[in-house]
Design a protein around this motif. Structure first.
Motif, short mmCIF file in Angstrom:
data_model
loop_
_atom_site.label_atom_id
_atom_site.label_comp_id
_atom_site.label_asym_id
_atom_site.label_seq_id
_atom_site.Cartn_x
_atom_site.Cartn_y
_atom_site.Cartn_z
N MET A 1 -10.06 8.89 -0.99
CA MET A 1 -11.23 9.01 0.13
C MET A 1 -11.00 10.48 -0.01
O MET A 1 -10.36 11.79 0.33
N ASN A 2 -12.37 11.64 0.13
CA ASN A 2 -12.65 13.12 0.03
C ASN A 2 -13.40 12.77 1.12
O ASN A 2 -13.67 12.36 1.49
N GLU B 1 0.85 -1.37 -0.19
CA GLU B 1 -0.12 -0.05 0.03
C GLU B 1 1.03 1.07 0.15
O GLU B 1 2.27 0.78 0.37
N SER B 2 0.25 2.50 -0.38
CA SER B 2 0.89 4.08 -0.52
C SER B 2 -0.29 4.73 -0.65
O SER B 2 -1.85 3.74 -1.33
N GLY B 3 0.10 5.72 0.03
CA GLY B 3 -0.37 7.52 -0.92
C GLY B 3 -1.37 8.21 0.84
O GLY B 3 -1.63 8.62 1.00
N GLY B 4 -0.79 7.31 1.67
CA GLY B 4 -1.28 7.84 3.22
C GLY B 4 -0.85 8.94 3.05
O GLY B 4 0.70 9.52 2.63
N ARG C 1 -5.57 9.62 -1.49
CA ARG C 1 -6.04 8.43 -2.64
C ARG C 1 -5.02 7.74 -2.57
O ARG C 1 -3.08 7.28 -2.44
N LEU C 2 -4.86 5.95 -2.61
CA LEU C 2 -4.12 5.26 -1.47
C LEU C 2 -4.34 4.05 -2.71
O LEU C 2 -5.14 3.75 -3.56
N GLN D 1 -0.60 5.03 6.85
CA GLN D 1 -1.07 5.49 7.96
C GLN D 1 -1.86 6.61 7.97
O GLN D 1 -1.48 7.54 6.68
N VAL D 2 -3.38 6.78 7.87
CA VAL D 2 -4.20 8.05 7.09
C VAL D 2 -4.69 8.44 8.69
O VAL D 2 -5.08 8.08 9.70
N THR D 3 -3.73 10.27 8.68
CA THR D 3 -4.51 10.77 10.11
C THR D 3 -4.95 12.51 9.12
O THR D 3 -4.12 12.92 8.57
#
Length: 123
Positions: free
Chosen positions: A82-83, A6-9, A19-20, A118-120
């Protein structure tokens, strides 16, 4: 080595977008994504979005209308757009899928998890 990456966090302000990406790598015969999951601190891992072979999609109620799952079969990659992100979207996001490789006795299918990104969401 077969794996999901995965990437994009990252860190984003409330109302922002990310966008992940989840890419299956290795000597892959077939990749079927099961979905994107997330796990916030102290909470159980939950399904966020899923996409079927026929491109039918399902979303958790908490993300409907804000998140979109899509895939590029030629690249063995799945995306999560993700919006309108909210602080409650803060979590580690994982993709999960089934990868088929070609073994000495024919096809072998195993389930894989990515390492998480990780998404913060915070101001």
């Amino acid at each position: 080595q077969v794996q999901l990456v995965e990437s994009g966090g990252g860190l984003v302000q409330p109302g922002g977008s990310l966008r992940l990406s989840c890419a299956a790598s290795g000597r892959i015969f077939e990749f079927n994504i099961r979905g994107w999951y997330r796990q916030a601190p102290g909470k159980q891992r939950e399904l966020v979005a899923a996409i079927g072979r026929g491109a039918t999609t399902n979303y958790a109620d908490s993300v409907k209308g804000r998140f979109t799952i899509s895939r590029d079969n030629a690249k063995n990659t799945v995306y999560l757009q993700m919006n309108s992100l909210k602080p409650e979207d803060t979590a580690v996001y994982y993709c999960n899928g089934d990868i088929t490789t070609w073994g000495s006795r024919g096809p072998v299918t195993d389930n894989y998890w990515g390492q998480g990104t990780q998404v913060t969401v915070s101001s």
